[in-house]
Design an enzyme around this catalytic site. Structure first.
Site, mmCIF file in Angstrom:
data_model
loop_
_atom_site.group_PDB
_atom_site.id
_atom_site.type_symbol
_atom_site.label_atom_id
_atom_site.label_comp_id
_atom_site.label_asym_id
_atom_site.label_seq_id
_atom_site.Cartn_x
_atom_site.Cartn_y
_atom_site.Cartn_z
ATOM 1 N N GLU A 63 0.850 -1.202 0.000
ATOM 2 C CA GLU A 63 0.000 0.000 0.000
ATOM 3 C C GLU A 63 0.883 1.248 0.000
ATOM 4 O O GLU A 63 1.669 1.473 0.916
ATOM 5 C CB GLU A 63 -0.938 0.025 1.216
ATOM 6 C CG GLU A 63 -1.898 1.218 1.140
ATOM 7 C CD GLU A 63 -2.737 1.440 2.395
ATOM 8 O OE1 GLU A 63 -2.626 0.671 3.364
ATOM 9 O OE2 GLU A 63 -3.505 2.428 2.399
ATOM 10 N N ASP A 78 -2.402 12.663 -2.995
ATOM 11 C CA ASP A 78 -2.634 14.114 -3.023
ATOM 12 C C ASP A 78 -2.974 14.542 -4.454
ATOM 13 O O ASP A 78 -2.229 14.227 -5.380
ATOM 14 C CB ASP A 78 -1.381 14.846 -2.510
ATOM 15 C CG ASP A 78 -1.082 14.449 -1.067
ATOM 16 O OD1 ASP A 78 -2.038 14.339 -0.286
ATOM 17 O OD2 ASP A 78 0.090 14.214 -0.748
ATOM 18 N N LYS A 117 -4.096 22.618 -8.255
ATOM 19 C CA LYS A 117 -3.689 23.788 -9.063
ATOM 20 C C LYS A 117 -2.796 23.352 -10.216
ATOM 21 O O LYS A 117 -1.879 22.545 -10.025
ATOM 22 C CB LYS A 117 -2.898 24.771 -8.188
ATOM 23 C CG LYS A 117 -3.742 25.485 -7.182
ATOM 24 C CD LYS A 117 -2.906 26.537 -6.479
ATOM 25 C CE LYS A 117 -3.655 27.084 -5.295
ATOM 26 N NZ LYS A 117 -2.793 27.669 -4.296
ATOM 27 N N ASP A 143 -10.876 10.988 -4.541
ATOM 28 C CA ASP A 143 -12.129 11.757 -4.403
ATOM 29 C C ASP A 143 -12.158 12.868 -5.438
ATOM 30 O O ASP A 143 -13.113 13.623 -5.479
ATOM 31 C CB ASP A 143 -12.185 12.397 -3.013
ATOM 32 C CG ASP A 143 -11.038 13.391 -2.825
ATOM 33 O OD1 ASP A 143 -9.877 12.974 -3.003
ATOM 34 O OD2 ASP A 143 -11.288 14.575 -2.538
HETATM 35 C C1 SAM Z 1 -4.492 11.902 1.430
HETATM 36 S S1 SAM Z 1 -3.589 10.812 2.425
HETATM 37 C C2 SAM Z 1 -4.457 9.248 2.228
HETATM 38 C C3 SAM Z 1 -4.115 8.273 3.313
HETATM 39 C C4 SAM Z 1 -4.734 6.876 3.170
HETATM 40 N N1 SAM Z 1 -4.272 6.240 1.947
HETATM 41 C C5 SAM Z 1 -6.235 6.935 3.184
HETATM 42 O O1 SAM Z 1 -6.860 6.687 2.152
HETATM 43 O O2 SAM Z 1 -6.784 7.213 4.252
HETATM 44 C C6 SAM Z 1 -2.154 10.558 1.442
HETATM 45 C C7 SAM Z 1 -1.087 9.760 2.162
HETATM 46 O O3 SAM Z 1 -0.008 9.564 1.257
HETATM 47 C C8 SAM Z 1 1.212 9.933 1.882
HETATM 48 N N2 SAM Z 1 2.091 10.416 0.802
HETATM 49 C C9 SAM Z 1 1.851 11.475 0.003
HETATM 50 N N3 SAM Z 1 2.845 11.600 -0.891
HETATM 51 C C10 SAM Z 1 3.729 10.604 -0.646
HETATM 52 C C11 SAM Z 1 4.966 10.211 -1.243
HETATM 53 N N4 SAM Z 1 5.484 10.886 -2.255
HETATM 54 N N5 SAM Z 1 5.614 9.132 -0.748
HETATM 55 C C12 SAM Z 1 5.093 8.443 0.305
HETATM 56 N N6 SAM Z 1 3.920 8.783 0.908
HETATM 57 C C13 SAM Z 1 3.244 9.833 0.441
HETATM 58 C C14 SAM Z 1 0.833 10.987 2.896
HETATM 59 O O4 SAM Z 1 1.771 11.098 3.931
HETATM 60 C C15 SAM Z 1 -0.518 10.456 3.374
HETATM 61 O O5 SAM Z 1 -0.384 9.533 4.444
#
Ligand code: SAM
Length: 262
Positions: A84, A158, A162, A194
């Site tokens: 994951e 993420d 923008k 989303d």
């Molecule tokens: C919006 S959260 C979603 C968390 C989880 N997957 C959920 O659906 O509840 C995005 C997650 O991805 C991690 N993340 C974002 N960019 C990342 C990257 N380049 N490498 C590793 N983790 C990353 C963030 O720290 C965060 O925990």
């Protein structure tokens, strides 16, 4: 839902780390993780067989199965590796690992504290089929060997809404091609978001990769018609998915299968 940490780390990922001998972007083969003042950075260096952090995440390429305890491996005749990306503090993957002792699970996130917390949960619950990696998802090809992963998951990356930030988006054609080399033929890749515009971007990124990925299903409103959707809890939904359902935002999902012989 996005915090300052994420902004700071993203900057490092896309522009590289200053203060090192060389200035290399995170995706460069020779990139090395720097030390960090974050107190959880130190804690992760000290800990244990359940967590791999930073440069150590790249020492087991192609050999991740052997890093699970012999106890866990002994019970599994043909183990499958589930990975994951962006697992946060393991809200979903901990439950998956507990519910399915015959699967091997690996959660990856760049947040120090989240990974530390996830590993603590795994330890408290005596889960031997789950490991955590504190690493950048941009380095997956240095972490895993060819066809090492059976099932890959990316939930709510993420969206970088923008236009000026689209360059930070994780899903691109190039990345989908790279990830295809890490997933076994017949293996799967599930993505949820989303964000409708990012979802269409993903489908566009996917179209040149048809020889690598077969699209098994596409949904722009996964929970449509389920009157009990707002009652779903983890691991049926992720932490963020639950929030989005409560906010009335449709969850978008793609399920891909790695084609054989390509
Ligand atoms: C919006 S959260 C979603 C968390 C989880 N997957 C959920 O659906 O509840 C995005 C997650 O991805 C991690 N993340 C974002 N960019 C990342 C990257 N380049 N490498 C590793 N983790 C990353 C963030 O720290 C965060 O925990």
């Amino acid at each position: 839902v996005r915090n300052r940490d994420v902004q700071d780390i993203s900057k490092e990922v896309t522009t590289g780390v200053l203060g090192q001998k060389s200035f290399l972007p995170v995706s460069h083969p020779d990139y090395k993780y720097p030390t960090s003042p974050n107190p959880y950075w130190g804690k992760l260096q000290e800990s244990s067989d359940l967590v791999y952090s930073d440069n150590k995440t790249e020492h087991n390429r192609g050999q991740w199965l052997s890093r699970f305890s012999s106890n866990a491996l002994g019970q599994i005749p043909s183990p499958e590796l589930h990975v994951e990306i962006g697992c946060n503090a393991g809200h979903v993957i901990v439950e998956w690992a507990a519910a399915n002792p015959k699967g091997l699970y690996l959660g990856i996130d760049w947040k120090f504290k989240a990974i530390y917390r996830g590993a603590e949960k795994a330890r408290k619950r005596h889960l031997e089929n789950l490991l955590f990696l504190r690493a950048y998802a941009e380095r997956l090809e240095f972490i895993f060997g060819p066809a090492e992963i059976d099932h890959l998951y990316l939930f709510f990356p993420d969206p970088w809404p923008k236009k000026a930030h689209w360059k930070h988006r994780f899903v691109t054609t190039e990345r989908l091609k790279n990830l295809a080399s890490l997933v076994k033929p017949g293996g799967t890749f599930e993505i949820k978001t989303d964000h409708p515009e990012y979802f269409e971007w993903m489908l566009e990124a996917l179209s040149p990769c048809e020889s690598l990925w077969e699209t098994l299903s596409v949904s722009r409103n996964l929970h449509e018609g389920n009157p009990l959707a707002h009652q779903l809890t983890m691991p049926a939904v992720t932490l963020f998915e639950r929030i989005f359902i409560k906010e009335g935002k449709p969850v978008h999902r793609i399920l891909l299968k790695r084609r054989a012989n390509s």
